[in-house]
Design a protein around this motif. Structure first.
Motif, PDB file in Angstrom:
ATOM      1  N   ASP A  87      24.918 140.760 -44.517  1.00  0.00           N
ATOM      2  CA  ASP A  87      25.893 141.262 -45.483  1.00  0.00           C
ATOM      3  C   ASP A  87      25.566 140.805 -46.899  1.00  0.00           C
ATOM      4  O   ASP A  87      26.046 141.389 -47.871  1.00  0.00           O
ATOM      5  CB  ASP A  87      27.304 140.797 -45.113  1.00  0.00           C
ATOM      6  CG  ASP A  87      27.833 141.499 -43.866  1.00  0.00           C
ATOM      7  OD1 ASP A  87      27.321 142.591 -43.552  1.00  0.00           O
ATOM      8  OD2 ASP A  87      28.744 140.951 -43.215  1.00  0.00           O
ATOM      9  N   ASP A  88      24.750 139.751 -47.024  1.00  0.00           N
ATOM     10  CA  ASP A  88      24.368 139.253 -48.342  1.00  0.00           C
ATOM     11  C   ASP A  88      23.267 140.100 -48.979  1.00  0.00           C
ATOM     12  O   ASP A  88      23.012 139.970 -50.178  1.00  0.00           O
ATOM     13  CB  ASP A  88      23.880 137.802 -48.248  1.00  0.00           C
ATOM     14  CG  ASP A  88      25.019 136.845 -47.946  1.00  0.00           C
ATOM     15  OD1 ASP A  88      26.176 137.187 -48.273  1.00  0.00           O
ATOM     16  OD2 ASP A  88      24.760 135.775 -47.377  1.00  0.00           O
ATOM     17  N   ASP A  89      22.640 140.947 -48.207  1.00  0.00           N
ATOM     18  CA  ASP A  89      21.553 141.777 -48.727  1.00  0.00           C
ATOM     19  C   ASP A  89      21.572 143.115 -47.984  1.00  0.00           C
ATOM     20  O   ASP A  89      20.786 143.333 -47.064  1.00  0.00           O
ATOM     21  CB  ASP A  89      20.207 141.070 -48.535  1.00  0.00           C
ATOM     22  CG  ASP A  89      19.075 141.816 -49.234  1.00  0.00           C
ATOM     23  OD1 ASP A  89      19.363 142.633 -50.130  1.00  0.00           O
ATOM     24  OD2 ASP A  89      17.904 141.578 -48.889  1.00  0.00           O
ATOM     25  N   PRO A  90      22.471 144.031 -48.367  1.00  0.00           N
ATOM     26  CA  PRO A  90      22.653 145.288 -47.630  1.00  0.00           C
ATOM     27  C   PRO A  90      21.520 146.292 -47.858  1.00  0.00           C
ATOM     28  O   PRO A  90      21.655 147.274 -48.579  1.00  0.00           O
ATOM     29  CB  PRO A  90      23.991 145.808 -48.183  1.00  0.00           C
ATOM     30  CG  PRO A  90      24.086 145.236 -49.559  1.00  0.00           C
ATOM     31  CD  PRO A  90      23.420 143.894 -49.493  1.00  0.00           C
ATOM     32  N   GLN A  91      20.384 146.025 -47.227  1.00  0.00           N
ATOM     33  CA  GLN A  91      19.211 146.876 -47.418  1.00  0.00           C
ATOM     34  C   GLN A  91      19.386 148.275 -46.825  1.00  0.00           C
ATOM     35  O   GLN A  91      18.782 149.230 -47.305  1.00  0.00           O
ATOM     36  CB  GLN A  91      17.979 146.197 -46.804  1.00  0.00           C
ATOM     37  CG  GLN A  91      17.476 144.995 -47.574  1.00  0.00           C
ATOM     38  CD  GLN A  91      17.003 145.364 -48.965  1.00  0.00           C
ATOM     39  OE1 GLN A  91      16.344 146.392 -49.166  1.00  0.00           O
ATOM     40  NE2 GLN A  91      17.356 144.560 -49.945  1.00  0.00           N
ATOM     41  N   ASN A  92      20.208 148.390 -45.782  1.00  0.00           N
ATOM     42  CA  ASN A  92      20.457 149.716 -45.221  1.00  0.00           C
ATOM     43  C   ASN A  92      21.133 150.613 -46.240  1.00  0.00           C
ATOM     44  O   ASN A  92      20.773 151.783 -46.417  1.00  0.00           O
ATOM     45  CB  ASN A  92      21.333 149.598 -43.964  1.00  0.00           C
ATOM     46  CG  ASN A  92      20.597 150.009 -42.709  1.00  0.00           C
ATOM     47  OD1 ASN A  92      19.472 150.504 -42.751  1.00  0.00           O
ATOM     48  ND2 ASN A  92      21.234 149.817 -41.577  1.00  0.00           N
ATOM     49  N   LEU A  93      22.150 150.085 -46.907  1.00  0.00           N
ATOM     50  CA  LEU A  93      22.859 150.849 -47.937  1.00  0.00           C
ATOM     51  C   LEU A  93      21.926 151.205 -49.083  1.00  0.00           C
ATOM     52  O   LEU A  93      21.903 152.352 -49.557  1.00  0.00           O
ATOM     53  CB  LEU A  93      24.043 150.032 -48.459  1.00  0.00           C
ATOM     54  CG  LEU A  93      24.785 150.640 -49.650  1.00  0.00           C
ATOM     55  CD1 LEU A  93      25.438 151.961 -49.274  1.00  0.00           C
ATOM     56  CD2 LEU A  93      25.827 149.656 -50.182  1.00  0.00           C
TER      57      LEU A  93
END
Length: 317
Positions: A87-93
């Motif tokens: 959640d600290d690095d939302p790469q999917n988004l």
């Protein structure tokens, strides 16, 4: 604004109030607020919405439009969290935004002899209801193609913008007359349906004709019984999806413990079962297969490919 208002931070409601023909001035104003330049015309290219299906995957809820100088925009509201490794690095988004941006930019039609330096500019704009950059205080983030070392601009052809609606606490304390246009739009999208903030939302709406228009459209949609029923159905479907995901994750963790998959007590406490994302997805898939769930559903809850799930099914006792 009155009570019982549907949230404009819902992706379908967001698209409804921005793609109606009468919403054109409001959409123009929103784009002006994002870009900082006056927009005099806009054409929406994907105003269609499915009337019955509540499965978000079956319809694109972004606003795809073009303004008078052919600059293209893909504007979306990210209402629900995308599954992420962290959640600290939302790469999917972020990857989703880049994919939409590249798809739109590369789809431009050739006009005569195609010159790459004459392609229209393309913007990908994501309003998000949860943090995208949790370690940054600002709520607006704009990116372009620049040199990593000296920040020299390579090309201004593509721009990516994230507007984090979860970071408006400081904006709420500002006098309305000191708010930027984008801050006013963000307040409207985030708080228009919440009674606690009705006073500031009403002040914001009264300060801009375009926001007053968006407010009227929101009220109209909120009074539409079909849209209200569809909103409830979509909300229930999302709640069911999250409940199912939590259940299969818990089942996967229990099965992982039982089968001794953990890689140490310390890592076990930190990671739940002490296994990586792929291993966790495998355990979730095994549990769902054991319960007779279809492969298509398992693919939605994990990052596993169809072929990987089929192999797991063959291996089941």
């Amino acid at each position: 604004m009155g009570a019982d208002i549907l949230p404009p931070s819902d992706d379908r409601i967001f698209k409804l109030i921005l793609t109606k023909e009468e919403a054109k001035p409001a959409l123009m104003d929103l784009i002006s607020a994002i870009t900082g330049r006056k927009v005099i015309d806009v054409v929406v290219r994907n105003s269609e919405l499915l009337s019955q299906d509540t499965k978000e995957k079956d319809e694109r809820l972004d606003v795809n439009c073009r303004i008078e100088d052919d600059t293209q925009f893909d504007i979306e509201m990210q209402a629900h969290r995308i599954a992420e490794d962290s959640d600290d690095d939302p790469q999917n988004l972020k990857g989703k935004g880049v994919l939409y941006l590249c798809d739109l930019h590369s789809s431009q039609p050739a006009r005569g002899v195609k010159r790459y330096d004459k392609l229209a500019q393309t913007w990908q704009v994501t309003f998000c209801t949860y943090p995208v950059f949790p370690h940054k205080k600002e709520f607006v983030h704009t990116f372009s193609l620049r040199n990593d070392k000296d920040n020299e601009l390579l090309s201004n052809a593509i721009r990516v913008v994230y507007v984090e609606l979860s970071k408006l606490q400081d904006v709420l304390t500002k006098p309305v007359e000191e708010m930027t246009d984008l801050e006013k739009w963000a307040i409207f999208f985030r708080y228009a349906n919440i009674p606690k903030y009705r006073s500031v939302v009403n002040d914001v709406i009264e300060s801009k004709e375009a926001l007053d228009m968006a407010s009227e459209l929101l009220m109209s949609v909120s009074q539409d019984e079909h849209e209200r029923a569809l909103f409830r159905s979509r909300r229930m479907a999302e709640t069911d999806r999250m409940s199912d995901l939590a259940t299969v994750e818990d089942r996967g963790r229990r099965r992982g413990r039982q089968e001794g998959i953990g890689i140490g007590r310390k890592e076990g406490r930190k990671e739940g079962v002490g296994i990586g994302r792929q291993e966790r997805d495998i355990e979730i898939a095994k549990a769902m297969l054991a319960d007779g769930e279809p492969i298509e559903k398992i693919m939605r809850y994990t990052l596993l490919a169809k072929s990987e799930i089929e192999k797991l099914r063959i291996q089941l006792p």
